[in-house]
Write an enzyme that holds these catalytic residues in place. Sequence first.
Site, PDB file in Angstrom:
ATOM      1  N   PRO A 228       0.828  -1.221   0.000  1.00  0.00           N
ATOM      2  CA  PRO A 228       0.000   0.000   0.000  1.00  0.00           C
ATOM      3  C   PRO A 228       0.859   1.266   0.000  1.00  0.00           C
ATOM      4  CG  PRO A 228      -0.899  -1.601   1.534  1.00  0.00           C
ATOM      5  CD  PRO A 228       0.417  -2.155   1.062  1.00  0.00           C
ATOM      6  N   CYS A 229       0.478   2.209  -0.860  1.00  0.00           N
ATOM      7  CA  CYS A 229       1.289   3.428  -0.998  1.00  0.00           C
ATOM      8  C   CYS A 229       0.813   4.561  -0.093  1.00  0.00           C
ATOM      9  CB  CYS A 229       1.264   3.908  -2.450  1.00  0.00           C
ATOM     10  SG  CYS A 229      -0.372   4.419  -3.028  1.00  0.00           S
ATOM     11  N   GLN A 230      -0.371   4.410   0.510  1.00  0.00           N
ATOM     12  CA  GLN A 230      -0.945   5.521   1.286  1.00  0.00           C
ATOM     13  C   GLN A 230      -0.033   6.049   2.395  1.00  0.00           C
ATOM     14  OE1 GLN A 230      -2.470   2.695   0.522  1.00  0.00           O
ATOM     15  NE2 GLN A 230      -4.591   3.001  -0.103  1.00  0.00           N
ATOM     16  N   SER A 233       2.506   8.205   0.058  1.00  0.00           N
ATOM     17  CA  SER A 233       2.107   8.954  -1.129  1.00  0.00           C
ATOM     18  C   SER A 233       1.886  10.432  -0.827  1.00  0.00           C
ATOM     19  CB  SER A 233       0.823   8.355  -1.706  1.00  0.00           C
ATOM     20  OG  SER A 233       0.350   9.143  -2.779  1.00  0.00           O
TER      21      SER A 233
END
Length: 300
Positions: A228-230, A233
């Site tokens: 997951p990039c959250q 990001s």
Amino acid sequence: TCAGAHLVGLHSDIGPSSLERILECPGSLAASEGLPDRTSQAAAEGTAAHTVAEWARSLDMPAAAFVGQVLEVEGFTFKVTKSWATKPQERFVVNADGDQIRELSWEEVSRLQGFPEGWFDVEGLTDRNRVGLAGNAVPPPVALAVFRALARVVPGRKLVELFAGAGGLALGAQGAGFAVRALVDHWEPSCRVLRAHFPLEIVHCMSVDDFPFEQLRGRVDVLSGGPPCQPFSSGGKRAGTDDSRDRCTALPLMLQQLQPQAFFFEEARELYNHEGGVYWERLVAAFHKVGYRIGAMLVN
């Protein structure tokens, strides 16, 4: 469309020059040879009329979504929406005159990312699901180029993919001759897409924390995935380890349990400078500790 940090690691048993050969990544990242050819006649002739959203009358209609701003890119000036800065998955496009705007359809997003025609035409998905899956995926042509480079130095071809999403990495891996042994993702829309295009027995709809890595120890050559990039990001809060979705710190343990010859992970480019670079340094040290040399490259 794929702006991120690509992490490649090789087990210490593989020669030291091999990592540099992978990072050279020869050939065009846009090359699609080796990917499934399922392009329909409609796509070949251009986007079908029913897949194109209506043009808004101006950049300010509706004002909540279309608040215009100017974007400078390599000497060109574009009028875009402020939501692009924080929600690129909203996928807006401005006409040539810069006075009208519309959303890209999920079919258009899928084509821009390089997926086979109809890849997201799966029962049970909303259009929002389709846009999110396609927009957040590693484009299959990019994955193909990376896995072709890996194939030059990794003798084995058995692969397990974590955080499999829409299957973009898996498509590229298959095109490069790798045999996908398992695809793991806990999000039901992802699982629906994966089940539609891959054998049911290799799709595991579960958390990576519950996947039995040790049962496959020594039987897998490459571990890949897009955590997951959250947590990193620019469109999020960049909370890193304070974000429960941060799975990067768990990757070294997964490698230790599985013991593949190599791995390939994709993350947001902000991973490099999170916490002033300290997070990245700790992660690299953890990879080294379990026996892997690391190379990383920014794409776009």
